[in-house]
Design a protein around this motif. Structure first.
Motif, PDB file in Angstrom:
ATOM      1  N   UNK A 195    -104.496 -17.446  -8.045  1.00  0.00           N
ATOM      2  CA  UNK A 195    -104.000 -16.260  -7.336  1.00  0.00           C
ATOM      3  C   UNK A 195    -103.626 -15.212  -8.380  1.00  0.00           C
ATOM      4  N   UNK A 196    -104.285 -14.074  -8.377  1.00  0.00           N
ATOM      5  CA  UNK A 196    -103.882 -13.039  -9.333  1.00  0.00           C
ATOM      6  C   UNK A 196    -103.251 -11.829  -8.653  1.00  0.00           C
ATOM      7  N   UNK A 197    -103.232 -11.853  -7.309  1.00  0.00           N
ATOM      8  CA  UNK A 197    -102.600 -10.759  -6.572  1.00  0.00           C
ATOM      9  C   UNK A 197    -102.389 -11.193  -5.128  1.00  0.00           C
ATOM     10  N   UNK A 198    -101.337 -10.666  -4.511  1.00  0.00           N
ATOM     11  CA  UNK A 198    -101.115 -10.855  -3.082  1.00  0.00           C
ATOM     12  C   UNK A 198    -101.512  -9.600  -2.300  1.00  0.00           C
ATOM     13  N   UNK A 199    -102.037  -8.618  -3.025  1.00  0.00           N
ATOM     14  CA  UNK A 199    -102.472  -7.349  -2.442  1.00  0.00           C
ATOM     15  C   UNK A 199    -103.885  -7.522  -1.900  1.00  0.00           C
ATOM     16  N   UNK A 200    -104.046  -7.521  -0.590  1.00  0.00           N
ATOM     17  CA  UNK A 200    -105.338  -7.802   0.021  1.00  0.00           C
ATOM     18  C   UNK A 200    -106.381  -6.729  -0.290  1.00  0.00           C
ATOM     19  N   UNK A 201    -105.965  -5.469  -0.402  1.00  0.00           N
ATOM     20  CA  UNK A 201    -106.915  -4.406  -0.724  1.00  0.00           C
ATOM     21  C   UNK A 201    -107.489  -4.600  -2.129  1.00  0.00           C
ATOM     22  N   UNK A 232    -100.342 -23.258  -9.579  1.00  0.00           N
ATOM     23  CA  UNK A 232    -101.031 -21.982  -9.383  1.00  0.00           C
ATOM     24  C   UNK A 232    -101.329 -21.364 -10.738  1.00  0.00           C
ATOM     25  N   UNK A 233    -102.557 -20.899 -10.907  1.00  0.00           N
ATOM     26  CA  UNK A 233    -102.909 -20.084 -12.061  1.00  0.00           C
ATOM     27  C   UNK A 233    -102.870 -18.631 -11.615  1.00  0.00           C
ATOM     28  N   UNK A 234    -101.914 -17.894 -12.129  1.00  0.00           N
ATOM     29  CA  UNK A 234    -101.823 -16.465 -11.828  1.00  0.00           C
ATOM     30  C   UNK A 234    -102.737 -15.794 -12.842  1.00  0.00           C
ATOM     31  N   UNK A 235    -104.014 -15.727 -12.477  1.00  0.00           N
ATOM     32  CA  UNK A 235    -105.002 -15.374 -13.480  1.00  0.00           C
ATOM     33  C   UNK A 235    -106.230 -14.712 -12.864  1.00  0.00           C
ATOM     34  N   UNK A 236    -106.759 -13.709 -13.610  1.00  0.00           N
ATOM     35  CA  UNK A 236    -106.082 -13.097 -14.748  1.00  0.00           C
ATOM     36  C   UNK A 236    -105.218 -11.941 -14.282  1.00  0.00           C
ATOM     37  N   UNK A 237    -104.104 -11.765 -14.948  1.00  0.00           N
ATOM     38  CA  UNK A 237    -103.272 -10.595 -14.679  1.00  0.00           C
ATOM     39  C   UNK A 237    -103.911  -9.366 -15.324  1.00  0.00           C
ATOM     40  N   UNK A 238    -104.045  -8.309 -14.550  1.00  0.00           N
ATOM     41  CA  UNK A 238    -104.625  -7.065 -15.057  1.00  0.00           C
ATOM     42  C   UNK A 238    -103.502  -6.047 -15.206  1.00  0.00           C
ATOM     43  N   UNK A 239    -103.095  -5.735 -16.441  1.00  0.00           N
ATOM     44  CA  UNK A 239    -101.998  -4.778 -16.622  1.00  0.00           C
ATOM     45  C   UNK A 239    -102.336  -3.428 -16.007  1.00  0.00           C
ATOM     46  N   UNK A 240    -101.404  -2.918 -15.217  1.00  0.00           N
ATOM     47  CA  UNK A 240    -101.636  -1.652 -14.533  1.00  0.00           C
ATOM     48  C   UNK A 240    -102.172  -1.816 -13.129  1.00  0.00           C
ATOM     49  N   UNK A 241    -102.636  -3.052 -12.792  1.00  0.00           N
ATOM     50  CA  UNK A 241    -103.132  -3.316 -11.446  1.00  0.00           C
ATOM     51  C   UNK A 241    -102.345  -4.424 -10.752  1.00  0.00           C
ATOM     52  N   UNK A 242    -102.083  -5.523 -11.453  1.00  0.00           N
ATOM     53  CA  UNK A 242    -101.475  -6.666 -10.774  1.00  0.00           C
ATOM     54  C   UNK A 242    -100.300  -7.306 -11.508  1.00  0.00           C
ATOM     55  N   UNK A 243    -100.021  -6.907 -12.735  1.00  0.00           N
ATOM     56  CA  UNK A 243     -98.968  -7.582 -13.504  1.00  0.00           C
ATOM     57  C   UNK A 243     -97.582  -7.403 -12.884  1.00  0.00           C
ATOM     58  N   UNK A 244     -97.375  -6.314 -12.143  1.00  0.00           N
ATOM     59  CA  UNK A 244     -96.068  -6.074 -11.523  1.00  0.00           C
ATOM     60  C   UNK A 244     -95.774  -7.072 -10.398  1.00  0.00           C
ATOM     61  N   UNK A 245     -96.768  -7.835  -9.961  1.00  0.00           N
ATOM     62  CA  UNK A 245     -96.602  -8.774  -8.854  1.00  0.00           C
ATOM     63  C   UNK A 245     -96.053 -10.128  -9.293  1.00  0.00           C
ATOM     64  N   UNK A 264    -102.982 -16.074 -17.319  1.00  0.00           N
ATOM     65  CA  UNK A 264    -103.748 -15.495 -18.421  1.00  0.00           C
ATOM     66  C   UNK A 264    -103.739 -13.980 -18.229  1.00  0.00           C
ATOM     67  N   UNK A 265    -103.943 -13.274 -19.327  1.00  0.00           N
ATOM     68  CA  UNK A 265    -104.129 -11.815 -19.284  1.00  0.00           C
ATOM     69  C   UNK A 265    -105.628 -11.555 -19.362  1.00  0.00           C
ATOM     70  N   UNK A 266    -106.117 -10.655 -18.553  1.00  0.00           N
ATOM     71  CA  UNK A 266    -107.554 -10.398 -18.503  1.00  0.00           C
ATOM     72  C   UNK A 266    -108.099 -10.040 -19.887  1.00  0.00           C
TER      73      UNK A 266
END
Length: 357
Positions: A195-201, A232-245, A264-266
Motif C-alpha cells: 500500500x503506497x497510498x489511501x488516495x483512490x484518485x 504492509x509494505x508502504x512502497x514506494x513512497x513518492x515524495x510530494x505525492x504520497x509521503x504525507x500519508x 521504500x522511497x521511489x
C-alpha cells in the motif's frame, strides 16, 4: 495548463505507462513519424496477451543484501497491474520486450512453475530456507485468476512444509485463504500487502489495474482474522505525492490487524526514469517540478541510486524526514514489535506412492 483531472488526447486509458521506450538490447527501433504516411502501419493491439515458454529453473537465489529475501519465485513476468514506478519493468527487456506498455500487456506465463518448484525442493541438501513468492512481479496479478499457478505453488509448499513469504496488492489472494491458514498453523507463511497510498484518485493513476486501497485493507482484516501474520509494505513512497500519508496509513493498517510495516522511497532506475517522468508530466503537470526535484533530493541529485543500503530508503533531508516519520508512527501503532520467524524444521519431501497394480 492541464489540470489533474484532465488527460492529453493520446492518453492510454487503463494503463500506467504511456509510452513504449526502445528495448536497450534491441538493434533497431521503429517509430511512427507521420500518421499520413503512405506505408500501411498497424496499430499495436492494446489488449493483454500471454506468452508461454519453458524455463530451466523457477527459484532464484537473491544476492542483493537490502531486499529482505534469500530466494524468490516468480510465476509470471510482466504485470498487468501497470504500476508506473515498478522496478521489474527493466527485467522485461531481457525477454525482448519494452519496459513500458509491453510490460503491462505482454505477460509471460510460466506454466511449468509447479513442476520446477517440486524439482527444486527435492534437491539434495535443500535447507528449506524461506522462499519469497515475489521479487519481480505480483503472483496474484489478473493472470492468476485464469492460470492458477500461484495456488498450485502454495499447495506444493504446504505438502512439503516449505515456508513461504508473499507480497501482493491484489485481493485475489483471499481465494487462497484456506491454504494460507493451514500454512500459518504450521508457521509456514507470512503475507505482506503493498500500500503506497489511501488516495483512490492517485491509485487509479499510478496503479491503474490494481485492487483499491479499501480492498487491500480488507485483505489485512480477513487474513489476520484467519491467523495469518500480516505486514504492509508502504512502497514506494513518492515524495510530494504520497509521503504525507505515512501517519494515516500506519494507523489504519494497525487497526486492521497488521503487525509489521516496511517502506521504500521511489527510485527510477533504467527505463523507468523516462516512463515515470512522462507519466508524471501528463498526470500532475502543475506538481511535476516539485515532485521530480524531491525524488532527486533523495538520491544525491539523481532519480536513481544503486548503492546498497541507500537505494531503497534514499538519503538527504527529505529521506530523513520520511525515515523519522515512519519510525515514529510504527512505534505509536505498535508495529514491528513482533517479528515472526517462519519454521524450516518441518520440511519433508513426501514419499512417492507406488502403484502395485
Amino acid at each position: 495548463m492541464i489540470l489533474d483531472n484532465e488527460k492529453p488526447d493520446n492518453y492510454v486509458k487503463g494503463r500506467g505507462a504511456q509510452l513504449n521506450p526502445n528495448n536497450r538490447f534491441a538493434k533497431n527501433d521503429y517509430a511512427k513519424e507521420h500518421s499520413e504516411g503512405i506505408d500501411e502501419w498497424e496499430e499495436e493491439d492494446r489488449k493483454t496477451t500471454f506468452i508461454f515458454g519453458k524455463s530451466k529453473s523457477i527459484v532464484n537465489k537473491v544476492d542483493s543484501p537490502d531486499v529482505g529475501m534469500a530466494y524468490s519465485l516468480n510465476p509470471y513476468q510482466g504485470c498487468e497491474h501497470g504500476c508506473t514506478y515498478c522496478y521489474a519493468r527493466n527485467a522485461h527487456e531481457y525477454w525482448g520486450f519494452s519496459a513500458g506498455l509491453d510490460f503491462e500487456r505482454k505477460i509471460v506465463v510460466k506454466t511449468d512453475a509447479p513442476a520446477l518448484f517440486k524439482k527444486f525442493l527435492e534437491r539434495k541438501g535443500w535447507d528449506a530456507s524461506v522462499i519469497s513468492l515475489f521479487g519481480n512481479t505480483d503472483c496474484y496479478q489478473p493472470a492468476e485468476r485464469k492460470f492458477m499457478i500461484t495456488r498450485q505453488l502454495l499447495e506444493i509448499a504446504l505438502e512439503y512444509r516449505q515456508p513461504i513469504g508473499m507480497i501482493t496488492k491484489n485481493a485475489l489472494i483471499l481465494r487462497d485463504i484456506d491454504l494460507l491458514a493451514e500454512m500459518a498453523k504450521l508457521n509456514l507463511c507470512m503475507v505482506y500487502v503493498s500500500i503506497n497510498s489511501l488516495n483512490e484518485k492517485l491509485r487509479q493513476k499510478m496503479e491503474p489495474r490494481t485492487t483499491t486501497a479499501k480492498q487491500r485493507l480488507k485483505i489485512i482484516e480477513q487474513l489476520s482474522g484467519a491467523g495469518i501474520p500480516m505486514g504492509v509494505m508502504v512502497a514506494p513512497l513518492v515524495p510530494g505525492l504520497s509521503d504525507h500519508e505515512i501517519p494515516v496509513i500506519l494507523k489504519t493498517i494497525a487497526n486492521c490487524g497488521a503487525i509489521a510495516a516496511g517502506y521504500t522511497v521511489v527510485r527510477l532506475n533504467g527505463a523507468i526514469g523516462g516512463i515515470f517522468e512522462d507519466w508524471l508530466r501528463k498526470n500532475y503537470p502543475d506538481r511535476f517540478e516539485k515532485v521530480w526535484h524531491a525524488i532527486q533530493s533523495c538520491h544525491g541529485g539523481s532519480v536513481n541510486d544503486s548503492r546498497f543500503g541507500d537505494r531503497m530508503r534514499g538519503d538527504g533531508n527529505i529521506a530523513k524526514l520520511i525515515k523519522d516519520s515512519f519510525k515514529l508512527h510504527c512505534r505509536l501503532n505498535h508495529l514491528n514489535e513482533i517479528k515472526p520467524k517462519l519454521d524450516s524444521s518441518l520440511f519433508k519431501v513426501p514419499k512417492v506412492q507406488l502403484n502395485l497394480f
